[in-house]
Write a protein that holds these residues in place. Structure first.
Motif, PDB file in Angstrom:
ATOM      1  N   ILE A 242     -19.845   3.195  15.026  1.00 36.00           N
ATOM      2  CA  ILE A 242     -19.244   2.401  15.486  1.00 36.00           C
ATOM      3  C   ILE A 242     -20.094   1.597  16.369  1.00 36.00           C
ATOM      4  O   ILE A 242     -20.166   0.307  16.797  1.00 36.00           O
ATOM      5  CB  ILE A 242     -18.312   3.177  16.776  1.00 36.00           C
ATOM      6  CG1 ILE A 242     -16.516   1.869  17.080  1.00 36.00           C
ATOM      7  CG2 ILE A 242     -18.913   3.574  18.088  1.00 36.00           C
ATOM      8  CD1 ILE A 242     -16.424   2.387  15.988  1.00 36.00           C
TER       9      ILE A 242
ATOM     10  N   VAL B  51     -13.587   0.936  12.430  1.00 41.84           N
ATOM     11  CA  VAL B  51     -14.029  -0.516  12.883  1.00 41.84           C
ATOM     12  C   VAL B  51     -12.620  -1.347  11.576  1.00 41.84           C
ATOM     13  O   VAL B  51     -12.882  -1.179  11.213  1.00 41.84           O
ATOM     14  CB  VAL B  51     -15.349  -1.497  11.646  1.00 41.84           C
ATOM     15  CG1 VAL B  51     -15.183  -3.109  12.643  1.00 41.84           C
ATOM     16  CG2 VAL B  51     -16.654  -0.342  12.546  1.00 41.84           C
TER      17      VAL B  51
ATOM     18  N   GLN C 170     -20.890  -1.501  15.187  1.00 43.94           N
ATOM     19  CA  GLN C 170     -19.336  -2.689  14.628  1.00 43.94           C
ATOM     20  C   GLN C 170     -19.650  -3.997  14.339  1.00 43.94           C
ATOM     21  O   GLN C 170     -19.659  -4.909  13.678  1.00 43.94           O
ATOM     22  CB  GLN C 170     -18.995  -2.550  16.549  1.00 43.94           C
ATOM     23  CG  GLN C 170     -17.935  -3.609  15.803  1.00 43.94           C
ATOM     24  CD  GLN C 170     -16.281  -2.521  17.282  1.00 43.94           C
ATOM     25  OE1 GLN C 170     -15.995  -1.473  17.244  1.00 43.94           O
ATOM     26  NE2 GLN C 170     -16.010  -3.412  17.688  1.00 43.94           N
TER      27      GLN C 170
ATOM     28  N   LYS D 238     -12.497   7.077  15.169  1.00 41.84           N
ATOM     29  CA  LYS D 238     -12.904   5.779  15.478  1.00 41.84           C
ATOM     30  C   LYS D 238     -13.483   4.954  14.026  1.00 41.84           C
ATOM     31  O   LYS D 238     -13.384   6.086  13.221  1.00 41.84           O
ATOM     32  CB  LYS D 238     -13.900   5.192  16.880  1.00 41.84           C
ATOM     33  CG  LYS D 238     -13.767   5.411  18.694  1.00 41.84           C
ATOM     34  CD  LYS D 238     -15.142   5.214  18.284  1.00 41.84           C
ATOM     35  CE  LYS D 238     -13.748   5.513  20.600  1.00 41.84           C
ATOM     36  NZ  LYS D 238     -14.652   6.053  21.165  1.00 41.84           N
TER      37      LYS D 238
END
Ligand code: FAD
Ligand code: MLT
Ligand code: ZN
Length: 470
Positions: A404, A346, A407, A344
């Motif tokens: 994350i 951004v 974010q 993951k």
């Protein structure tokens, strides 16, 4: 809410085979490409032609059932998947994939919305023409999705975005009428520009069912080079040099940071730059030429030599075969896949004036490092048109899942910075659900008010892709 009567009426229009309601049948349509969100739907509907789309939209209007149009489902902003409520239907346009006409004198191709981009490129090529929209998802994205997001890709600096490539549209309006705007005209000043209202509207104003697209002469030759550089400032200088020498012959100018290239090498080890040493930045240049391969190569070599003499470029390879050129493009096109494989992160899709690219990167990198020391930048994209995918990965010492959680703070730094430079928070991917709230921070009340007024006028019951864009 959908009733058994509504679904029965859909079956009458489409045939029961094309009304999917079993969870396992609907599943591929409910999760976005990045696997970040899974929504819910009452049914997935698969019309075969424009009249079927019109009949379904009319049924939805009558029963007040929200509709989510979907093409290849490769969008990156959660525009093509329904929310979690489960009361919407997904309208998949993928069966509508016919090429209706090619006009070689007018240089246009008329295609249905579910046509896969690569198939349209191939049809143009067979007719000795070029359809220039090009992006890494071209094997699965559709013309309808390309239009609805005003897709950009790697050839915008020469040919423009999807809006520049479209002359006419066929659209099913929110009340189930068909607007036949399939005109192949390059000039038509007869009132409001409806075509450009539907393009980029992400399915929130109507369903695009077909389009007339522009075709171009095939270039005689296309040559590619990969160069290594020290800084984004040098990349900006190289762009000016390449434009001065090649003018409109420059058809690709893509930036890739060292970490972007390293990620591709990690996940796709067969893809390498071919350079002995690593560089902080890389640029992929493409030149298209109507004269000859020798002419194109000479031009590209002249740019590279001038840049090396001026110490703008540290290292360079000019592809000597189509296979080598494809390999260089493949490296660029695998960055998104490598990032997805890595975990993951951004993602951003910002644009700033080309003159501000280097300063934007410098200032924003500093702000991010101050807030999240050690975060790793996957900065790449269409430098030639001021559009960067300025993506941020976790520091090596932090788990992706933890990173994350920040974010929103990361978005704030990056988007505020882009806007400070007179930029946009979505250059080519659109807003979808992902950036719907974010855009409210950056557009004026006047602009938002005008957008709302258009939405209310064209979709008074808010049934067309609700919760997206606005
Ligand atoms: P979908 O994802 O199905 O839908 C996108 C939006 O359009 C949704 O809001 C949907 O509701 C709406 N929509 C779809 N069809 C219709 C229709 N017929 N009528 C009305 N609304 C409709 N994008 C770029 O611009 N440039 C790039 O370089 C680029 N590279 C990419 C690389 C990768 C690996 C991936 C996964 C994506 C990339 N994208 C890029 C994003 C995406 O591929 C494009 O936005 C593409 O145009 C979406 O097409 P689609 O058919 O998959 O649309
Ligand atoms: C690209 O240019 O490759 C894309 O728009 C995809 C991405 O942003 O990851
Ligand atoms: Zn892009």
């Amino acid at each position: 809410m959908t009733s058994p009567e509504f679904l029965h009426a859909c079956c009458e229009v489409l045939g029961p085979m094309h009304v999917l309601t079993a969870p396992e049948d609907m599943a591929p349509y409910l999760t976005d490409w990045r696997g970040r969100f899974t929504g819910n739907a009452a049914a997935v509907l698969r019309p075969a032609d424009t009249l079927q789309v019109a009949a379904i939209v009319a049924l939805c209007a009558e029963a007040k059932v929200p509709l989510v149009p979907q093409g290849g489902n490769t969008g990156l902003v959660l525009g093509s998947v329904p929310d979690g409520a489960g009361n919407a239907v997904v309208l998949s346009l993928k069966r509508m994939n016919r090429i209706r006409a090619i006009d070689l004198v007018n240089n246009t191709i008329t295609v249905e919305a579910g046509s896969i981009l690569e198939e349209v490129q191939n049809a143009a090529s067979k007719a000795d023409r070029l359809f220039p929209l090009s992006l890494a998802a071209e094997g699965s994205c559709t013309i309808g999705g390309n239009l609805a997001t005003n897709a950009g890709g790697t050839a915008v600096l020469r040919y423009g975005s999807m809006r520049d490539l479209c002359l006419g549209l066929e659209v099913v309006t929110a009340d189930g009428k068909v607007w036949d705007g399939l005109r192949g005209l390059r000039k038509d000043n007869t009132g409001y520009d409806l075509r450009n209202l539907f393009i980029g509207a992400e399915g929130t104003l109507g369903i695009i069912t077909a389009a007339v697209l522009k075709l171009f002469p095939q270039p005689r030759a296309q040559v590619t080079a990969l160069v290594g550089l020290n800084t984004p400032e040098d990349a900006q200088r190289l762009l000016a040099m390449a434009q001065a020498t090649c003018a409109s012959g420059l058809t690709g100018f893509e930036l890739m940071s060292a970490f972007s290239v390293a990620l591709v090498a990690r996940h796709f080890p067969q893809m390498r730059t071919g350079f002995q040493d690593a560089h902080a930045q890389y640029v992929l240049l493409e030149i298209s030429d109507s004269e000859s391969e020798a002419h194109a190569t000479a031009m590209l070599e002249a740019v590279v030599e001038e840049a090396m003499e001026g110490a703008v470029v540290c290292d360079a390879v000019v592809a000597s075969s189509i296979a080598q050129s494809r390999a260089l493009w493949s490296l660029r096109e695998h960055i998104t896949l490598a990032q997805a494989a890595e975990g993951k992160h951004v993602k951003h899709d910002v644009s700033v004036p080309i003159s501000s690219i280097a300063e934007f990167i410098g200032q924003t990198d500093t702000l991010l490092q101050r807030a999240f020391p050690g975060c790793r930048m996957v900065t790449f994209g269409h430098l030639g048109d001021g559009n960067l995918h300025y993506n941020v990965s976790a520091p090596e010492t932090m788990a992706d899942e933890t990173f994350i959680l920040h974010q929103e703070a990361i978005n704030r730094i990056v988007h505020d910075s882009a806007v400070r430079f007179g930029g946009s928070i979505s250059a080519e991917h659109g807003l979808g659900m992902l950036k719907r709230d974010e855009i409210r921070r950056y557009k004026s009340d006047v602009e938002l008010g005008l957008m709302m007024a258009i939405k209310k006028a064209l979709d008074p019951h808010q049934l067309m892709n609700p919760g997206k864009v606005l």
